[in-house]
Each structure stands twice: as C-alpha cells, then as structure tokens.
Motif scaffolding. Structure first.
Motif: not given
Length: 130
Positions: A84, A86-91
């Motif tokens: 999944k 972290e959000k900053h890594e996904r974005m």
C-alpha cells in the motif's frame, strides 16, 4: 509434482469398476422448496481420496476422466499486488507529472502576472499632473 504411492490390491481392484457422478466429486447447491432455502451439500468423495484415485488411475494407465473425475485445471498465475505504501509515496508519480506540467506553463504564467501587475500600476497612477 505428485509422489509415487503404492496402493493396496483392494484399492486398485475397485478402481476399474468405479464410476463417479458429479455429485460425488463436487459440492452441490440444493434448493429446499418447502422451506424456501438453499444449502450446500458436500462432496461424497473428499479431495484427498479424489487425488488418490487420480494417482492410482495414472499408475494403472487409466484416464482419470473415464471414472468420473474432473479434468485437472491449469494453475492460475499468481496475482501481484504491490504494498500500500504511504500516501506521499503513492502520489509521487502524479505529483511529479503535475510539477512538470506547471513548469512548462511557467513562462505564460509569469507573462500574465507581469501584465496584471502593469495594469494595477496603471490604475494606481493618478491622471493629475501634481
């Protein structure tokens, strides 16, 4: 890969006259009309016994489908599901693309800003000579 097994003479003798039907090897969904409900009836022959029957058939040179066993299915490929993160890594990829788009638009943005600033300065100047 299956291992070689020595089956008993009794087991092998029953193999030649065994005829299985679909209800013996697969679970079935049964509808009870009186109660208006349905339930699963388990297979009469367990998966382990089915596998033993398949191995015995192969050892004896009998095609397993002739006694009613299902044809072996091909193994499904494994599904790859990334972590999944972290959000900053996904974005990150989307954010980098947005930055590149904004950098390409930057000369037009600067030009528009300069024009707006000149208009504001022109408005602030009074038409009076003193």
């Amino acid at each position: 890969m299956s291992t070689y097994r020595a089956f008993s003479h009794k087991f092998l003798s029953k193999l030649s006259n065994t005829k299985l039907v679909e209800g013996d090897i697969k679970a079935q969904l049964v509808y009870n009309a009186e109660k208006g409900k349905s339930f699963w009836r388990p297979a009469q022959v367990s998966k382990r016994i089915q596998n033993d029957l398949r191995k015995a058939c192969i050892q004896q040179g009998i095609e397993p489908t002739t006694i009613g066993l299902a044809a072996p299915t091909a193994a499904k490929p494994l599904k790859y599901k990334p972590n999944k993160l972290e959000k900053h890594e996904r974005m990150r990829a989307e954010r980098q693309a947005n930055i590149q788009r904004n950098l390409q638009k930057m000369p037009q943005t600067i030009q528009a800003w300069k024009e707006d600033k000149l208009k504001e300065l022109a408005k602030q100047k009074s038409s009076m000579p003193f």
